[in-house]
Design an enzyme around this catalytic site. Structure first.
Site, PDB file in Angstrom:
ATOM      1  N   HIS A 165       0.851  -1.185   0.000  1.00  0.00           N
ATOM      2  CA  HIS A 165       0.000   0.000   0.000  1.00  0.00           C
ATOM      3  C   HIS A 165       0.892   1.241   0.000  1.00  0.00           C
ATOM      4  O   HIS A 165       2.120   1.138   0.037  1.00  0.00           O
ATOM      5  CB  HIS A 165      -0.946  -0.010   1.197  1.00  0.00           C
ATOM      6  CG  HIS A 165      -0.273   0.090   2.529  1.00  0.00           C
ATOM      7  ND1 HIS A 165       0.529  -0.913   3.048  1.00  0.00           N
ATOM      8  CD2 HIS A 165      -0.281   1.084   3.470  1.00  0.00           C
ATOM      9  CE1 HIS A 165       0.980  -0.558   4.237  1.00  0.00           C
ATOM     10  NE2 HIS A 165       0.506   0.655   4.513  1.00  0.00           N
ATOM     11  N   HIS A 215       1.287   3.922   2.198  1.00  0.00           N
ATOM     12  CA  HIS A 215       1.699   4.691   3.355  1.00  0.00           C
ATOM     13  C   HIS A 215       3.222   4.807   3.302  1.00  0.00           C
ATOM     14  O   HIS A 215       3.913   3.879   2.855  1.00  0.00           O
ATOM     15  CB  HIS A 215       1.241   4.030   4.656  1.00  0.00           C
ATOM     16  CG  HIS A 215      -0.189   4.348   4.985  1.00  0.00           C
ATOM     17  ND1 HIS A 215      -0.972   3.522   5.774  1.00  0.00           N
ATOM     18  CD2 HIS A 215      -0.990   5.394   4.643  1.00  0.00           C
ATOM     19  CE1 HIS A 215      -2.182   4.053   5.892  1.00  0.00           C
ATOM     20  NE2 HIS A 215      -2.216   5.179   5.219  1.00  0.00           N
ATOM     21  N   ASP A 261       0.127  -4.123   6.806  1.00  0.00           N
ATOM     22  CA  ASP A 261      -0.910  -3.371   7.491  1.00  0.00           C
ATOM     23  C   ASP A 261      -2.341  -3.827   7.169  1.00  0.00           C
ATOM     24  O   ASP A 261      -2.852  -3.580   6.080  1.00  0.00           O
ATOM     25  CB  ASP A 261      -0.769  -1.903   7.148  1.00  0.00           C
ATOM     26  CG  ASP A 261       0.602  -1.357   7.557  1.00  0.00           C
ATOM     27  OD1 ASP A 261       1.519  -2.163   7.753  1.00  0.00           O
ATOM     28  OD2 ASP A 261       0.731  -0.134   7.665  1.00  0.00           O
ATOM     29  N   ASP A 280       5.865   4.608   5.194  1.00  0.00           N
ATOM     30  CA  ASP A 280       6.841   3.653   5.723  1.00  0.00           C
ATOM     31  C   ASP A 280       6.931   2.389   4.875  1.00  0.00           C
ATOM     32  O   ASP A 280       7.773   1.528   5.132  1.00  0.00           O
ATOM     33  CB  ASP A 280       6.526   3.306   7.188  1.00  0.00           C
ATOM     34  CG  ASP A 280       5.110   2.804   7.410  1.00  0.00           C
ATOM     35  OD1 ASP A 280       4.202   3.240   6.683  1.00  0.00           O
ATOM     36  OD2 ASP A 280       4.900   1.977   8.327  1.00  0.00           O
ATOM     37  N   HIS A 281       6.082   2.276   3.858  1.00  0.00           N
ATOM     38  CA  HIS A 281       6.112   1.111   2.977  1.00  0.00           C
ATOM     39  C   HIS A 281       6.526   1.458   1.548  1.00  0.00           C
ATOM     40  O   HIS A 281       6.608   0.561   0.709  1.00  0.00           O
ATOM     41  CB  HIS A 281       4.736   0.441   2.951  1.00  0.00           C
ATOM     42  CG  HIS A 281       4.336  -0.113   4.280  1.00  0.00           C
ATOM     43  ND1 HIS A 281       4.444  -1.443   4.611  1.00  0.00           N
ATOM     44  CD2 HIS A 281       3.834   0.504   5.381  1.00  0.00           C
ATOM     45  CE1 HIS A 281       4.028  -1.631   5.857  1.00  0.00           C
ATOM     46  NE2 HIS A 281       3.656  -0.460   6.346  1.00  0.00           N
ATOM     47  N   HIS A 322      -7.246  -2.234   5.450  1.00  0.00           N
ATOM     48  CA  HIS A 322      -6.481  -1.172   6.089  1.00  0.00           C
ATOM     49  C   HIS A 322      -7.193   0.150   5.807  1.00  0.00           C
ATOM     50  O   HIS A 322      -8.259   0.175   5.184  1.00  0.00           O
ATOM     51  CB  HIS A 322      -5.045  -1.183   5.558  1.00  0.00           C
ATOM     52  CG  HIS A 322      -4.083  -0.371   6.363  1.00  0.00           C
ATOM     53  ND1 HIS A 322      -4.059  -0.376   7.731  1.00  0.00           N
ATOM     54  CD2 HIS A 322      -3.093   0.490   5.973  1.00  0.00           C
ATOM     55  CE1 HIS A 322      -3.106   0.432   8.162  1.00  0.00           C
ATOM     56  NE2 HIS A 322      -2.514   0.982   7.110  1.00  0.00           N
TER      57      HIS A 322
END
Length: 315
Positions: free
Chosen positions: A63, A65, A219, A67-68, A152
Site C-alpha cells: 500500500h 503509506h 498493514d 513507511d512502505h 487497512h
C-alpha cells in the site's frame, strides 16, 4: 548457488528508531529477488546487508503509506545508476498509480533501467515467475505470485509466492534402471521412457517433492485475505505492530497484534512465522515472541534489521 531466504532490511512501523529502520524485505528465491515494501532508507540498508540492486527482479508494494514506499525513489534511481540489465516488474495497488508515478519521478535522473509497472487490481495470480536453468540455459517457470486484498485505512494487498509440487529424481533408482543423459530429461518431460525394451515410469525413479510457499502480510486487520495468504505456507512474514493490551487500538487503525499473528499461523498451519513492523512504543522485542508463542507452537522469528531468515527445508 540457489538459495531461498529472507533478508530483513527494516522492521519499524511508521517511523524509524535508533534500532530499527523503516520497512524493507528482500526475498531471494533461486536467483530471483522480490523486494517488498521499501521504506525510507532502504537503499542504505541494502548496502549494509550486502544486497545489490542487480538482485531485484520485482518490487511489491502492499500500500501507499510512507513507511512502505518512501524508499521507491532511491531504489528506482539505483536500478538505472547500476544499469541493471534485466527488466524489473513493479506491483502495487492500482488505486495508487498516481502515487507510484510521483515516487518514480521524484527527482531528475537519467533513467535507463527497464522498470515495468504492473498494478494490482483484484485478488488472484499476478505473475508467473521464472529463473534461468543453468543446465539448459533456458527459462524455467518455478512459481506463481498472487495477491489478496487486505483491510487497512487505504487500499492494501498482501502477496503470496507458491511453487507447484514436483518430483525429485533419485540417482540410485536411475542407475538401477539404466537411465542417464537425455533419458533423464525424457522421463521428466513425458512421464516415462523406454530403455532396452522396458518402460520405466517417472514414479519408479523419483519421489514427490512438495512445493514451497511464502506469504507477505502487512498493514491490515484480521480478514479473509490474511488467512487465504497464510494458508499452509512455509514462511509467513506478517506485521505485529501492537501487543495484546492495545488490541482495540490495533483494530481501530487497521493493524494486528503479535497474538493475532500467532493465531493466524496456528490456524493456517504455517511452518515459520516471522514477526515484524513493530511500533516504536515497544523497545523489547521479546514480548512479541512471548505473545505469539502463547498461541502458536511452531518456529517464530522476531525480525531484526539486517538479519537473514532461511526458508525452512521442504516438508
Amino acid at each position: 548457488m540457489s538459495s531461498r531466504e529472507l533478508v530483513v532490511l527494516g522492521t519499524a512501523s511508521q517511523v524509524p528508531t535508533r534500532q530499527r529502520a523503516q520497512n524493507g524485505y528482500l526475498l531471494r528465491w533461486d536467483g530471483v529477488g522480490l523486494l517488498f515494501d521499501p521504506g525510507e532508507g532502504t537503499q542504505r540498508q541494502m548496502l549494509l546487508a550486502g544486497v545489490a540492486a542487480s538482485e531485484i527482479s520485482r518490487i511489491c508494494l502492499t500500500h501507499f503509506h510512507g513507511d512502505h514506499c518512501l524508499g521507491v525513489p532511491g531504489i528506482v534511481q539505483r536500478l538505472s545508476l547500476d544499469r541493471v540489465a534485466h527488466p524489473v516488474h513493479a506491483h502495487y495497488p492500482a488505486s495508487g498509480r498516481e502515487y507510484f508515478r510521483r515516487l518514480r519521478n521524484a527527482t531528475a535522473f537519467y533513467e535507463v533501467a527497464d522498470l515495468r509497472e504492473e498494478p494490482v487490481h483484484d485478488d488472484g495470480p499476478i505473475a508467473t515467475l521464472s529463473t534461468l536453468d543453468p543446465a539448459s540455459g533456458s527459462s524455467v517457470d518455478f512459481g506463481t505470485l498472487s495477491a489478496r486484498r487486505l483491510e487497512h485505512s487505504v487500499e492494501s494487498f498482501g502477496y503470496r509466492l507458491t511453487e507447484p509440487d514436483g518430483r525429485r529424481m533419485l540417482p540410485d533408482r536411475l542407475a538401477a534402471a539404466g537411465i542417464s543423459g537425455r533419458h533423464v530429461r525424457e522421463v521428466q518431460r513425458a512421464g516415462f521412457v523406454a530403455v532396452d525394451g522396458r518402460r520405466v515410469e517417472l514414479a519408479d525413479v523419483s519421489e514427490a517433492r512438495p512445493g514451497q510457499s511464502f506469504a507477505f502480510v502487512m498493514d491490515t486487520r484480521l480478514c479473509d485475505g490474511v488467512f487465504a495468504l497464510a494458508d499452509g505456507v512455509d514462511m509467513l512474514v506478517i506485521e505485529s505492530t501492537f501487543l495484546a493490551p492495545e488490541a482495540e487500538l490495533a483494530r481501530h487503525v487497521g493493524h494486528l497484534t503479535a497474538a493475532d499473528a500467532g493465531r493466524v499461523a496456528a490456524e493456517c498451519g504455517v511452518r515459520t512465522l516471522v514477526l515484524t513492523h513493530f511500533s516504536q512504543r515497544y523497545p523489547d522485542p521479546r514480548r512479541f515472541h512471548e505473545e505469539a508463542a502463547a498461541v502458536f507452537g511452531g518456529e517464530i522469528v522476531v525480525a531484526e534489521d539486517l538479519s537473514t531468515v532461511p526458508m525452512p527445508k521442504r516438508r
